[in-house]
Design a protein around this motif. Sequence first.
Motif, PDB file in Angstrom:
ATOM      1  N   TYR A   6       0.843  -1.196   0.000  1.00  0.00           N
ATOM      2  CA  TYR A   6       0.000   0.000   0.000  1.00  0.00           C
ATOM      3  C   TYR A   6       0.880   1.247   0.000  1.00  0.00           C
ATOM      4  O   TYR A   6       2.017   1.223   0.493  1.00  0.00           O
ATOM      5  N   THR A  10      -1.627   9.222   0.524  1.00  0.00           N
ATOM      6  CA  THR A  10      -1.861   9.601  -0.865  1.00  0.00           C
ATOM      7  C   THR A  10      -3.103   8.891  -1.355  1.00  0.00           C
ATOM      8  O   THR A  10      -3.531   7.888  -0.773  1.00  0.00           O
ATOM      9  N   ASP A  11      -3.686   9.399  -2.442  1.00  0.00           N
ATOM     10  CA  ASP A  11      -4.779   8.690  -3.097  1.00  0.00           C
ATOM     11  C   ASP A  11      -4.355   8.200  -4.476  1.00  0.00           C
ATOM     12  O   ASP A  11      -5.181   7.786  -5.275  1.00  0.00           O
ATOM     13  N   ARG A  12      -3.029   8.236  -4.750  1.00  0.00           N
ATOM     14  CA  ARG A  12      -2.488   7.777  -6.025  1.00  0.00           C
ATOM     15  C   ARG A  12      -1.331   6.813  -5.760  1.00  0.00           C
ATOM     16  O   ARG A  12      -0.497   7.075  -4.891  1.00  0.00           O
ATOM     17  N   PRO A  13      -1.229   5.736  -6.492  1.00  0.00           N
ATOM     18  CA  PRO A  13      -0.157   4.767  -6.251  1.00  0.00           C
ATOM     19  C   PRO A  13       1.250   5.354  -6.362  1.00  0.00           C
ATOM     20  O   PRO A  13       2.174   4.873  -5.708  1.00  0.00           O
ATOM     21  N   GLU A  14       1.410   6.387  -7.172  1.00  0.00           N
ATOM     22  CA  GLU A  14       2.739   6.957  -7.359  1.00  0.00           C
ATOM     23  C   GLU A  14       3.090   8.005  -6.309  1.00  0.00           C
ATOM     24  O   GLU A  14       4.186   8.581  -6.335  1.00  0.00           O
ATOM     25  N   GLY A  15       2.201   8.261  -5.368  1.00  0.00           N
ATOM     26  CA  GLY A  15       2.461   9.241  -4.316  1.00  0.00           C
ATOM     27  C   GLY A  15       2.677   8.579  -2.972  1.00  0.00           C
ATOM     28  O   GLY A  15       2.649   7.359  -2.821  1.00  0.00           O
ATOM     29  N   ASP A 108     -15.604   5.699  -4.010  1.00  0.00           N
ATOM     30  CA  ASP A 108     -14.731   5.014  -4.970  1.00  0.00           C
ATOM     31  C   ASP A 108     -13.835   3.967  -4.314  1.00  0.00           C
ATOM     32  O   ASP A 108     -13.001   3.345  -4.976  1.00  0.00           O
ATOM     33  N   THR A 110     -11.589   4.477  -1.790  1.00  0.00           N
ATOM     34  CA  THR A 110     -10.389   4.989  -1.127  1.00  0.00           C
ATOM     35  C   THR A 110     -10.613   5.042   0.377  1.00  0.00           C
ATOM     36  O   THR A 110     -11.630   5.554   0.852  1.00  0.00           O
ATOM     37  N   ARG A 253       7.201  11.895  -4.818  1.00  0.00           N
ATOM     38  CA  ARG A 253       6.123  11.072  -4.257  1.00  0.00           C
ATOM     39  C   ARG A 253       5.336  11.934  -3.260  1.00  0.00           C
ATOM     40  O   ARG A 253       5.409  11.725  -2.050  1.00  0.00           O
ATOM     41  N   THR A 274      -4.992   9.161   3.615  1.00  0.00           N
ATOM     42  CA  THR A 274      -5.569   8.134   2.760  1.00  0.00           C
ATOM     43  C   THR A 274      -4.506   7.096   2.421  1.00  0.00           C
ATOM     44  O   THR A 274      -3.312   7.316   2.616  1.00  0.00           O
ATOM     45  N   VAL A 276      -3.801   3.729  -0.607  1.00  0.00           N
ATOM     46  CA  VAL A 276      -4.277   2.973  -1.760  1.00  0.00           C
ATOM     47  C   VAL A 276      -3.399   1.750  -1.956  1.00  0.00           C
ATOM     48  O   VAL A 276      -2.196   1.770  -1.659  1.00  0.00           O
TER      49      VAL A 276
END
Length: 280
Positions: A6, A10-15, A108, A110, A253, A274, A276
């Motif tokens: 995980y 962040t709410d984005r995999p790259e962050g 969604d 999250t 990130r 958050t 993800v």
Amino acid sequence: MEILRYAAFTDRPEGGNPAGVVLDATGADDDQMLKVAADLGYSETAFLVPTGDRSCAVRYFSPKAEVPFCGHATIASAAAYAQRHGTGPLRLDTRAGLIDVRTDATPDGTVTATLTSVPPRSVPITEADLAALLAALRWSPADLDPALPVRIGYAGAWHPIVAAATRERLADLAYDMDALATLMAERDWTTVDLVWRESAEVFHARNPFPPGGVVEDPATGAAAAALGGYLRELGLVEPPVTVTVRQGDDLGRPGVLRVGIGADPAGGIDVTGTAVRLPD
């Protein structure tokens, strides 16, 4: 073991900050947990052992060593647990003490998690340790913000809190990894919380983590909790207040940590973010 991945805060995999999560590590010994953490290579992996209804014992391992508490792996674990067992409360028995976590999910899917730290505290740093710390960071006293004195903060793990006078100083991170690792190991410091205050309630942070074999931690919940306790103890904020910590921008990130500082001087600090799931 089923190993989940995980990204927290962040709410984005790259962050944010990646963490490994093992929701049931029953029977795993120290060597097995350390090997999993080293193979993953993330700054921390959390190993949970269920102990009751929505309660678990948890241990945290970096690629090189165990740490008593890790905020981003706690947020990641709570998100993983919520997606497997539903949102709601979760109690974690860590080596630093009991940590209560609350989770909610957006439409969604999250997951947002809020952990409440153990009661924080801070102590002054000695002149000798400050000189050694600045030398290892390759900073000078002129690089410091005089309004935010250097102290050693605690909210489950110990972190020197060092405030830069400028954003440029914070962005230019080129420390002596061997020297800093040695000093931190001698003093039992987990990360160094380098911060710059953009405004009264917005901070930017970077966290060197050489004892764990990681040059820099992208988002550090334990240090954010320690910062919250430090700000309250020194009267640098007026609680109750929520402080935003932005971390990871300099690593590409970006992550956001919300630090809830209550009025009770003995109360724990809330850290919200958050998380993800990352591809296996």
